[in-house]
Motif scaffolding. Sequence first.
Motif, PDB file in Angstrom:
ATOM      1  N   ASN A  47      58.495  54.778  83.656  1.00 49.80           N
ATOM      2  CA  ASN A  47      59.487  54.408  82.639  1.00 49.80           C
ATOM      3  C   ASN A  47      58.884  53.702  81.440  1.00 49.80           C
ATOM      4  O   ASN A  47      59.605  53.213  80.573  1.00 49.80           O
ATOM      5  CB  ASN A  47      60.572  53.528  83.266  1.00 49.80           C
ATOM      6  N   ALA A  70      61.754  47.230  78.378  1.00 50.76           N
ATOM      7  CA  ALA A  70      62.331  45.903  78.167  1.00 50.76           C
ATOM      8  C   ALA A  70      63.045  45.434  79.430  1.00 50.76           C
ATOM      9  O   ALA A  70      63.674  46.226  80.131  1.00 50.76           O
ATOM     10  CB  ALA A  70      63.301  45.943  76.993  1.00 50.76           C
ATOM     11  N   ALA A  71      62.945  44.138  79.699  1.00 48.60           N
ATOM     12  CA  ALA A  71      63.621  43.575  80.856  1.00 48.60           C
ATOM     13  C   ALA A  71      65.129  43.635  80.635  1.00 48.60           C
ATOM     14  O   ALA A  71      65.622  43.353  79.549  1.00 48.60           O
ATOM     15  CB  ALA A  71      63.170  42.142  81.078  1.00 48.60           C
ATOM     16  N   LYS A  72      65.828  44.009  81.682  1.00 46.84           N
ATOM     17  CA  LYS A  72      67.292  44.089  81.584  1.00 46.84           C
ATOM     18  C   LYS A  72      67.881  42.747  82.014  1.00 46.84           C
ATOM     19  O   LYS A  72      67.446  42.157  83.000  1.00 46.84           O
ATOM     20  CB  LYS A  72      67.820  45.198  82.477  1.00 46.84           C
ATOM     21  N   THR A  73      68.851  42.297  81.238  1.00 50.80           N
ATOM     22  CA  THR A  73      69.537  41.058  81.587  1.00 50.80           C
ATOM     23  C   THR A  73      71.026  41.306  81.543  1.00 50.80           C
ATOM     24  O   THR A  73      71.516  42.155  80.802  1.00 50.80           O
ATOM     25  CB  THR A  73      69.183  39.932  80.589  1.00 50.80           C
ATOM     26  N   LYS A  74      71.717  40.583  82.352  1.00 53.64           N
ATOM     27  CA  LYS A  74      73.187  40.668  82.322  1.00 53.64           C
ATOM     28  C   LYS A  74      73.659  39.790  81.173  1.00 53.64           C
ATOM     29  O   LYS A  74      73.122  38.732  80.919  1.00 53.64           O
ATOM     30  CB  LYS A  74      73.778  40.190  83.639  1.00 53.64           C
TER      31      LYS A  74
END
Length: 75
Positions: A47, A70-74
């Motif tokens: 990815n 990119a890091a996923k954040t809620k």
Amino acid sequence: MEHSEIQMPRRVFVSGSVHIPDPDPSGRMPTEEAARLIAVGRPYLANAALSGPEVQEKGALLIYRFEPPAAKTKG
């Protein structure tokens, strides 16, 4: 008249601090296909985005970098 030989630039793929050799040293394989082939043996690159080329050594070396997603954040 002198004949000069044309040298194709050498590609190197980089992930973090690891330099990964080109799976097709002839350079005939498209860069995206070479990157997919590299990712087969390194699932963490599946990815990752590919950036570059960064030209070095007066055009004799092309550096392509695997950039992590990119890091996923809620939010």
